[in-house]
Design an enzyme around this catalytic site. Structure first.
Site, PDB file in Angstrom:
ATOM      1  N   GLU A  28       0.828  -1.206   0.000  1.00  0.00           N
ATOM      2  CA  GLU A  28       0.000   0.000   0.000  1.00  0.00           C
ATOM      3  C   GLU A  28       0.865   1.260   0.000  1.00  0.00           C
ATOM      4  O   GLU A  28       1.800   1.334   0.782  1.00  0.00           O
ATOM      5  CB  GLU A  28      -0.934   0.039   1.212  1.00  0.00           C
ATOM      6  CG  GLU A  28      -1.974   1.133   1.077  1.00  0.00           C
ATOM      7  CD  GLU A  28      -2.937   1.230   2.252  1.00  0.00           C
ATOM      8  OE1 GLU A  28      -2.586   0.777   3.346  1.00  0.00           O
ATOM      9  OE2 GLU A  28      -4.019   1.770   2.046  1.00  0.00           O
TER      10      GLU A  28
ATOM     11  N   GLY B 273       3.255   1.287  11.735  1.00  0.00           N
ATOM     12  CA  GLY B 273       2.781   0.473  12.861  1.00  0.00           C
ATOM     13  C   GLY B 273       2.248  -0.878  12.425  1.00  0.00           C
ATOM     14  O   GLY B 273       2.561  -1.908  13.010  1.00  0.00           O
TER      15      GLY B 273
ATOM     16  N   MET C  39       0.019  -3.091   8.870  1.00  0.00           N
ATOM     17  CA  MET C  39      -0.626  -3.062   7.559  1.00  0.00           C
ATOM     18  C   MET C  39      -1.645  -4.191   7.517  1.00  0.00           C
ATOM     19  O   MET C  39      -1.358  -5.334   7.866  1.00  0.00           O
ATOM     20  CB  MET C  39       0.432  -3.220   6.452  1.00  0.00           C
ATOM     21  CG  MET C  39      -0.137  -3.378   5.058  1.00  0.00           C
ATOM     22  SD  MET C  39      -1.092  -1.918   4.521  1.00  0.00           S
ATOM     23  CE  MET C  39      -2.242  -2.707   3.385  1.00  0.00           C
ATOM     24  N   GLU C  40      -2.828  -3.834   7.027  1.00  0.00           N
ATOM     25  CA  GLU C  40      -3.989  -4.706   7.199  1.00  0.00           C
ATOM     26  C   GLU C  40      -4.163  -5.795   6.156  1.00  0.00           C
ATOM     27  O   GLU C  40      -5.255  -6.347   6.031  1.00  0.00           O
ATOM     28  CB  GLU C  40      -5.250  -3.839   7.189  1.00  0.00           C
ATOM     29  CG  GLU C  40      -5.580  -3.181   5.823  1.00  0.00           C
ATOM     30  CD  GLU C  40      -5.024  -1.772   5.664  1.00  0.00           C
ATOM     31  OE1 GLU C  40      -4.057  -1.439   6.380  1.00  0.00           O
ATOM     32  OE2 GLU C  40      -5.527  -1.018   4.816  1.00  0.00           O
TER      33      GLU C  40
ATOM     34  N   HIS D 264      -7.102  -1.589  15.069  1.00  0.00           N
ATOM     35  CA  HIS D 264      -7.163  -0.841  13.801  1.00  0.00           C
ATOM     36  C   HIS D 264      -7.011  -1.796  12.602  1.00  0.00           C
ATOM     37  O   HIS D 264      -7.824  -1.767  11.681  1.00  0.00           O
ATOM     38  CB  HIS D 264      -6.054   0.215  13.794  1.00  0.00           C
ATOM     39  CG  HIS D 264      -6.011   1.069  12.562  1.00  0.00           C
ATOM     40  ND1 HIS D 264      -6.507   2.350  12.536  1.00  0.00           N
ATOM     41  CD2 HIS D 264      -5.525   0.838  11.321  1.00  0.00           C
ATOM     42  CE1 HIS D 264      -6.347   2.859  11.317  1.00  0.00           C
ATOM     43  NE2 HIS D 264      -5.731   1.956  10.559  1.00  0.00           N
ATOM     44  N   GLU D 265      -5.997  -2.626  12.645  1.00  0.00           N
ATOM     45  CA  GLU D 265      -5.761  -3.518  11.498  1.00  0.00           C
ATOM     46  C   GLU D 265      -6.885  -4.544  11.351  1.00  0.00           C
ATOM     47  O   GLU D 265      -7.225  -4.950  10.242  1.00  0.00           O
ATOM     48  CB  GLU D 265      -4.402  -4.218  11.617  1.00  0.00           C
ATOM     49  CG  GLU D 265      -3.182  -3.296  11.773  1.00  0.00           C
ATOM     50  CD  GLU D 265      -3.137  -2.127  10.811  1.00  0.00           C
ATOM     51  OE1 GLU D 265      -3.770  -2.188   9.747  1.00  0.00           O
ATOM     52  OE2 GLU D 265      -2.481  -1.108  11.141  1.00  0.00           O
TER      53      GLU D 265
ATOM     54  N   HIS E 177      -9.908  -2.929   9.714  1.00  0.00           N
ATOM     55  CA  HIS E 177      -9.698  -2.809   8.264  1.00  0.00           C
ATOM     56  C   HIS E 177     -10.181  -4.040   7.492  1.00  0.00           C
ATOM     57  O   HIS E 177     -10.441  -3.949   6.299  1.00  0.00           O
ATOM     58  CB  HIS E 177      -8.201  -2.664   7.973  1.00  0.00           C
ATOM     59  CG  HIS E 177      -7.742  -1.255   7.815  1.00  0.00           C
ATOM     60  ND1 HIS E 177      -8.383  -0.348   7.014  1.00  0.00           N
ATOM     61  CD2 HIS E 177      -6.669  -0.600   8.319  1.00  0.00           C
ATOM     62  CE1 HIS E 177      -7.726   0.803   7.047  1.00  0.00           C
ATOM     63  NE2 HIS E 177      -6.688   0.682   7.842  1.00  0.00           N
TER      64      HIS E 177
ATOM     65  N   GLU F  95      -9.295   4.855   6.051  1.00  0.00           N
ATOM     66  CA  GLU F  95      -8.534   5.139   7.270  1.00  0.00           C
ATOM     67  C   GLU F  95      -9.315   5.872   8.363  1.00  0.00           C
ATOM     68  O   GLU F  95      -9.200   5.540   9.532  1.00  0.00           O
ATOM     69  CB  GLU F  95      -7.260   5.913   6.929  1.00  0.00           C
ATOM     70  CG  GLU F  95      -6.289   5.142   6.035  1.00  0.00           C
ATOM     71  CD  GLU F  95      -5.841   3.818   6.643  1.00  0.00           C
ATOM     72  OE1 GLU F  95      -6.056   3.585   7.839  1.00  0.00           O
ATOM     73  OE2 GLU F  95      -5.276   2.999   5.895  1.00  0.00           O
TER      74      GLU F  95
HETATM   75 ZN   LIG Z   1      -5.231   1.935   8.569  1.00  0.00          ZN
END
Ligand SMILES: [Zn+2]
Length: 860
Positions: free
Chosen positions: A139, A274, A276-277, A310-311, A314, A333
């Site tokens: 990404e 931090g 990546m999903e 967070h991930e 996603h 995001e």
């Molecule tokens: Zn994100």
């Protein structure tokens, strides 16, 4: 208006897409064979495509890859292609003798490099066994560095991935392993093939190859695993628990089951982000989830849960439903950040008491979007090359904040009903901002699109001013764009938002709301009003000076306002002070209402403002008076909770102590300095550890008040601490630059030039050094004026990181001009925001020096 925006923005990207859209990929069958000796990889792929209109040319994204042969296979025929490259467009064009059409398979063989950038296919080093592995990160547009592809989020396809690796390595991809067998006659290699994915965007494909242990939780039939370095499994148990609970939470909240048959996390040392999903294979910074249990502070536990949540969020917002255009990355995001905050508080309700959202999301969003150089959430992409710079505070922090505001307008229940509708309607596909408005309008029956378009298509945000009106019982409220330098351009003067205003009267507990869609309106109440009640709105409020001095001062002092309002009133007031609308002495006088403030969220926000004032006043005659003012402001709270941690301290107390201890330590308050020295001595002797949340405050106090012996001890500690003790190392990094003596500052600066600290650490150190006038000058002499050092830095690329870190600490117009003219190579977007910050601080210094000379004299 809405339609015009939509057309405008798609037009920009459609030029880029035009040729790619002639061919639609349906499935990628990919095989990779990395070579860990020369760090290259060989790849072969078969892309099943549908050709929309017959063509002799197929353009495919491809960067830093050499295609050895390419052909189009249809029925039993094969058509060879000539390959040419366009570096600028990052494409290769396959040229056929005759036009190809309809359905077929593109077959390509290619080679590329395993780089060190985490862009494309990168090598990773396992230091405990001294061996290499590899991992992908695609990404936004780096899949094209690993395989030729139609690299656009809207061109979803299924993926069948295989990899040929040494027998002893673990290979992971988005899907579970379908088969693993020896490769040809060669028994030292194996070919691992993974199951086919659902349709997804190229940027979500992933591979990780290395040496790992893992821990596992079962979510029904689906394994959730955290792959970590050999011997570290115990330290990711907590993250595994959080991951499982987060999946369960999102399934329930969004009413859609997690799609894939498994979910893996794989830890990476020195990952540049931090996490990546990637669908089914989340890559995550090792420091973010590997805990040295007895050294971890609340801040880092919170960060860890945030990243994991967070991930995982996603997997729905981003992976299942993907934005069609990169310019609407906010749809991925902003939403994901909002959802992960909700998840964190659902999993750990006790953390609501020290809700970091206000300082870490809302305030950061305000600061970033208060700059003239800001951009709208849905942005206009000027060139493809700076796409990754839009993964910024506007996209994440402002993005999250306006979603929170929106959810309050229509009520959370209705909001989530709309969100579920949107996700179900577009699952396995793509969506645009308007698709979201349509779903939310459908469930809420409110003109969401009309209201929200003013927030996503315009940069900056409004300042709502409350003034007396001619009528005795009415107040006039008016809006204008807010920029931190206080200077509105002609274009900015015309901007207008639909502002949902939640307010409360000073004497009444009932909340009321209105929509301010014009430049001004009236609120008629028999009492004075508090705007943005609960701090849900993404706008600033300015009251009359009289109201600050009387009503608000008393309400804050008597704690008759909730924490959210005590927070936002101070945060807004400091912003309008910086913009030159209120004098700095009026601001400081208002702060005295917070003298007994004991909420860590509110004190953190005050401390952030004080730190900025300290920076501009360093090197002035007012510095001492300002330090004493701060000590008098914050000391009563510290006295009430005590300098030394107690077993019974709650989280708020622990954080409150850490914030004030550090500030007063940096300002040389004697009782704090004495306590820090005692704690440090015991720490060095190995008798006692420092309470985890307080450790940084103690180190910073030592750095800023040390004798030679103490400095040497701190310096040695820093030089010898391993990266594996991430937390302690980070606390030392944040503090070592606060040292005061010239000889010591030079020693620390020299260390920044070596490989003993990485670039990110060196930047934090330089920033701390440059927060004092002496340090600033010494750093400037070394990094800017010393030609030899400059030359060396330029070679190592550290230059573009170090120079802005230093310059942005100057509150000087001359230095801003020097920076602008002298350093053209610094990335344009970060340069613009640093320049503005420097100029705003210079203006603040200018008016503060005269504003404060009388008031601070009392504190000398
Ligand atoms: Zn994100």
């Amino acid at each position: 208006m809405m339609l015009l925006f939509a057309l405008l923005f798609s037009a920009v990207e459609s030029v880029e897409k035009e040729r790619l859209l002639d061919v639609k990929p349906e499935n990628y069958d990919l095989t990779f064979m990395p070579n860990f000796e020369n760090f290259t990889f060989f790849g072969s792929e078969e892309i099943s495509v549908k050709i929309v209109k017959p063509t002799k040319f197929i353009e495919i994204n491809c960067k830093e890859i050499v295609i050895h042969n390419a052909l189009f296979h249809q029925s039993s025929d094969e058509y060879l292609a000539n390959v040419s490259y366009d570096k600028e467009r990052e494409t290769a064009t396959l040229e056929f003798e005759n036009a190809v059409s309809s359905f077929g398979v593109l077959k390509l063989n290619f080679t590329g490099f395993l780089n060190d950038e985490f862009r494309g296919f990168s090598r990773i080093f396992f230091d405990d066994i001294q061996r290499y592995g590899a991992v992908t990160h695609f990404e936004p547009e780096w899949a094209r560095k690993a395989f030729p592809c139609f690299d656009d989020p809207s061109l979803k396809a299924t993926f069948q991935i295989s990899v040929i690796v040494p027998q002893e390595m673990t290979a992971l991809s988005n899907m579970p392993i379908a088969s693993s067998e020896p490769y040809n006659e060669n028994t030292t290699l194996k070919k691992v093939s993974f199951e086919i994915t659902p349709p997804m965007s190229t940027y979500l494909a992933a591979l990780a190859i290395g040496y790992y242990d893992y821990v596992e939780r079962m979510h029904g039939e689906k394994p959730i695993r955290i792959y970590t370095f050999v011997g570290k499994a115990k330290q990711v148990e907590f993250a595994a628990d959080v991951a499982l609970r987060a999946i369960q939470y999102f399934e329930q909240l969004l009413d859609i089951s997690y799609t894939l048959p498994k979910l893996d996390f794989v830890t990476i040392h020195n990952f540049t982000i931090g996490g990546m999903e990637n669908w089914g294979l989340i890559t995550i910074l090792a420091d973010a989830i590997i805990f040295e249990k007895n050294e971890t502070s609340f801040k880092n536990i919170r960060r860890s849960v945030d990243i994991v949540a967070h991930e995982i969020a996603h997997q729905w917002t981003g992976n299942l439903v993907t934005m069609s255009l990169w310019s609407q990355i906010w749809l991925n995001e902003g939403f994901t950040s909002f959802l992960s905050s909700k998840c964190v508080f659902s999993l750990f309700p006790q953390w609501k008491k020290v809700d970091t959202t206000f300082n870490d999301v809302l305030a950061v969003g305000f600061d970033a979007d208060g700059l003239e150089s800001s951009h709208p959430i849905v942005f206009e992409m000027k060139s493809k090359s700076n796409l990754s710079s839009y993964f910024d505070a506007i996209t994440y922090k402002k993005g999250e904040s306006i979603i929170r505001m929106m959810s309050k307008i229509i009520g959370e229940k209705t909001f989530f009903k709309g969100l579920r509708l949107y996700l179900k309607r577009h699952q396995f596909g793509n969506a645009e901002v308007n698709d979201l408005w349509i779903a939310l309008e459908q469930v809420s029956k409110k003109p969401i699109g009309e209201i929200m378009n003013s927030w996503v298509h315009q940069k900056n945000y409004p300042l709502v001013e409350v003034t007396k009106s001619q009528s005795q019982f009415c107040l006039k409220i008016s809006q204008k764009a807010f920029v931190i330098n206080g200077q509105l351009s002609e274009k900015n003067k015309k901007l207008k938002w639909h502002i949902p205003i939640v307010y409360k009267t000073a004497s009444d507990n009932q909340m009321k709301w209105m929509l301010l869609s014009n430049m001004f309106g009236y609120i008629c109440e028999r009492d004075e009003i508090i705007l943005n009640y609960g701090a849900f709105g993404f706008y600033r409020t300015k009251y009359t000076l009289k109201m600050y001095k009387k009503t608000l001062y008393e309400l804050v002092k008597q704690k008759q306002l909730s924490r959210e309002n005590r927070f936002i009133i101070q945060n807004d007031l400091f912003a309008v002070t910086k913009a030159g609308d209120i004098s700095t002495d009026d601001y400081l006088k208002f702060l005295t209402a917070y003298r007994a403030e004991n909420d860590a969220v509110v004190v953190q926000s005050i401390d952030n403002s004080l730190s900025e004032i300290d920076l501009i006043l360093s090197n002035t005659e007012l510095e001492n008076g300002f330090h004493n003012f701060t000590i008098q402001l914050l000391k009563p709270t510290l006295n009430s909770i005590g300098l030394t941690p107690n077993d019974g301290d709650d989280l708020n107390t622990l954080l409150l102590r850490a914030i004030i201890f550090k500030r007063l330590g940096l300002f040389h308050e004697s009782s704090v300095v004495k306590e820090a020295k005692r704690e440090f001595e015991e720490y060095l002797s190995g008798n006692k550890k420092i309470e985890n949340n307080l450790r940084q405050a103690v180190f910073c106090t030592i750095a800023s008040n040390s004798n030679d012996e103490e400095f040497d001890a701190l310096f040695e500690l820093f030089k010898n601490i391993s990266y594996k003790r991430f937390e302690v190392r980070n606390d030392l990094t944040q503090c070592i630059g606060y040292t005061q003596k010239e000889i010591q500052i030079n020693k620390v600066l020299q260390l920044c030039l070596t490989d003993q600290v990485n670039t990110k650490e060196a930047m934090a150190i330089i920033q701390a050094i440059a927060s004092s006038s002496k340090g600033r000058q010494l750093a400037y002499n070394l990094l800017v004026k010393d030609e030899k050092v400059k030359e060396k830095l330029q070679k190592s690329k550290k230059f573009i990181s170090f120079i802005p870190a230093l310059y942005k600490q100057f509150s000087s117009v001359e230095k801003a001009i020097e920076f602008e003219e002298g350093f053209k190579e610094i990335i344009a977007s970060s340069k613009a925001s640093n320049l503005e910050t420097m100029r705003t601080r210079a203006a603040l210094l200018l008016h503060s020096e005269s504003d404060l000379s009388g008031y601070l004299r009392k504190f000398q």
